[in-house]
Enzyme design. Structure first.
Site, mmCIF file in Angstrom:
data_model
loop_
_atom_site.group_PDB
_atom_site.id
_atom_site.type_symbol
_atom_site.label_atom_id
_atom_site.label_comp_id
_atom_site.label_asym_id
_atom_site.label_seq_id
_atom_site.Cartn_x
_atom_site.Cartn_y
_atom_site.Cartn_z
ATOM 1 N N ALA A 13 17.266 61.899 73.378
ATOM 2 C CA ALA A 13 17.552 60.628 72.576
ATOM 3 C C ALA A 13 18.047 61.010 71.184
ATOM 4 C CB ALA A 13 16.646 59.478 72.743
ATOM 5 N N LYS A 41 22.556 68.844 73.490
ATOM 6 C CA LYS A 41 23.914 69.355 73.905
ATOM 7 C C LYS A 41 24.283 69.512 75.508
ATOM 8 C CE LYS A 41 22.985 72.164 69.926
ATOM 9 N NZ LYS A 41 23.722 71.545 69.096
ATOM 10 N N THR A 224 34.258 78.614 67.626
ATOM 11 C CA THR A 224 34.715 77.527 67.083
ATOM 12 C C THR A 224 34.415 77.668 65.389
ATOM 13 O OG1 THR A 224 32.693 76.374 67.504
ATOM 14 C CG2 THR A 224 34.308 76.191 69.004
ATOM 15 N N GLY A 229 39.852 75.842 63.006
ATOM 16 C CA GLY A 229 40.182 75.867 64.165
ATOM 17 C C GLY A 229 39.101 76.884 65.086
ATOM 18 N N ASP A 250 31.940 61.505 61.564
ATOM 19 C CA ASP A 250 30.644 62.076 61.914
ATOM 20 C C ASP A 250 30.962 63.219 62.970
ATOM 21 O OD1 ASP A 250 28.209 62.704 63.006
ATOM 22 O OD2 ASP A 250 27.767 60.541 63.951
ATOM 23 N N THR A 252 28.855 65.280 64.265
ATOM 24 C CA THR A 252 27.877 65.507 65.177
ATOM 25 C C THR A 252 28.276 65.472 66.499
ATOM 26 O OG1 THR A 252 26.452 64.237 63.787
ATOM 27 C CG2 THR A 252 25.229 65.112 65.646
ATOM 28 N N ASP A 256 29.956 70.131 71.156
ATOM 29 C CA ASP A 256 29.795 69.649 72.465
ATOM 30 C C ASP A 256 31.119 69.039 73.151
ATOM 31 O OD1 ASP A 256 27.249 70.523 72.257
ATOM 32 O OD2 ASP A 256 26.573 68.363 71.636
ATOM 33 N N SER A 286 36.458 63.335 68.718
ATOM 34 C CA SER A 286 35.206 62.993 68.965
ATOM 35 C C SER A 286 34.545 62.664 67.402
ATOM 36 C CB SER A 286 34.015 64.166 69.484
ATOM 37 O OG SER A 286 34.046 65.170 68.532
HETATM 38 O O1 RIB Z 1 25.235 69.053 69.489
HETATM 39 C C1 RIB Z 1 24.751 67.843 69.008
HETATM 40 C C2 RIB Z 1 23.295 67.620 69.611
HETATM 41 O O2 RIB Z 1 22.536 68.679 69.141
HETATM 42 C C3 RIB Z 1 22.820 66.144 69.239
HETATM 43 O O3 RIB Z 1 23.244 65.279 70.320
HETATM 44 C C4 RIB Z 1 21.401 66.440 69.353
HETATM 45 O O4 RIB Z 1 20.879 65.918 70.264
HETATM 46 C C5 RIB Z 1 21.092 68.042 69.259
HETATM 47 O O5 RIB Z 1 20.598 68.285 70.200
#
Ligand code: RIB
Length: 314
Positions: A13, A41, A224, A229, A250, A252, A256, A286
């Site tokens: 979470a 991830k 990456t 790039g 964002d 984050t 992924d 994303s």
């Molecule tokens: O790569 C981003 C992820 O890394 C986040 O969702 C967090 O949970 C971490 O694991």
């Protein structure tokens, strides 16, 4: 529909707070927002690949707590296969504390994988059966699960002739023999430096880092490099693939989105370059949304960005 894939990785979470800037050590910053949502991830990459059109099964491990419900609800809403999800009463579902600085869109993360660090050898045997006992062709893993499980699955998948993709994040000390079982590796520039000892700042240094992985038997290396790039090297011959330019709110989970997009592209038969462009478009889309798994784009949006169309931000 392309070839089937299995993703072995974490669900956690994501507990995320946004602030005008990331706090320095000892600094307290007033935040602007707080959210709990699905992440990890493995989960993010599975959602990204699924939304991008891939046929994926996620193998992850949850506790029996409220965080586990977030995973199940999200998979249910999206219509994802839940048959690969292990449940334990002994350990809590993992979580990650994420800080996002609004000035840069950059983040800081502490991940506590919880149940995902407790895959037993019996559970690993069950995953091996799922990989080798059916028509799955790609196996994608990261490093937020226990490393003995990752290593055993890589060995078994390689022996079964599957394409093994390792996103070696977060960076961790790995057994040397693992590289011979990996077909494709996808570090970011920081992880590439961790493994190779080479500071990756340019196409040339990315090429040197890629050579380190090739020497250990990895055929495809994709590093990456954020706004620069991605560096793609197959069998030792490499070049930069430019990024799509978007306004980031964002970042984050961008890696992924890239890995999920890459898996979707390769498993439907795209060539290397096409798949990396598809993955780059997924990553770009994303970062325009807040959150990780919830920010993964739909296939139509990825294709539209690749065609140069305007995609309205929600
Ligand atoms: O790569 C981003 C992820 O890394 C986040 O969702 C967090 O949970 C971490 O694991």
């Amino acid at each position: 529909m392309g070839r089937k894939s299995l993703i072995f990785g974490s669900f956690v979470a994501d507990i995320m707070a946004r602030a005008p800037h990331l706090p320095a050590p000892k600094e307290t910053v007033m935040g602007n927002g707080f959210k709990i949502g699905p992440g990890g991830k493995g989960f993010n990459q599975a959602v990204a690949a699924f939304k991008a059109g891939a046929e994926v099964k996620l193998v992850t491990k949850l506790g029996t707590d409220h965080f586990a419900e977030i995973a199940r609800d999200t998979m249910c809403q999206l219509g994802m296969d839940q048959s690969g999800v292990f449940i334990t009463k002994e350990y809590d579902t993992g979580c990650a504390l994420i800080l996002v600085g609004e000035d840069s869109g950059q983040n800081e993360i502490v991940v506590v994988p919880g149940a995902c660090l407790t895959f037993t050898s019996l559970e690993v045997d069950c995953v091996k059966d799922q990989i080798c006992g059916n028509d799955c062709e790609y196996v994608l893993m990261q490093l937020e699960t226990n490393l003995d499980a990752v290593t055993a699955i890589a060995e078994c998948a390689a022996a079964g002739g599957k394409q093994v993709i390792l996103n070696p994040a977060p960076a961790a000390v790995l057994p040397e023999q693992i590289w011979r079982w990996i077909d494709i590796v996808t570090p970011n520039e920081v992880e590439a430096e961790f493994y190779t000892g080479i500071s990756v700042e340019s196409e040339e240094s990315a090429g040197s880092a890629a050579a380190w992985f090739h020497e250990r038997g990895v055929n495809g290396v994709i590093i990456t490099m954020g706004e620069k790039g991605a560096y793609l090297s197959v069998g030792g011959s490499g070049y930069m693939v430019p990024p799509f330019r978007v306004k980031a709110v964002d970042t984050t989970g961008a890696g992924d989105a890239f890995n999920g997009g890459l898996l979707a592209g390769l498993s439907e038969g795209m060539d290397w370059k096409e798949a990396v462009i598809f993955a780059s478009a997924a990553a770009a889309l994303s970062v325009r949304k807040i959150g990780t798994a919830p920010a993964m784009p739909k296939r139509e949006e990825i294709l539209a960005l690749m065609e140069g169309k305007e995609i309205p931000a929600e």
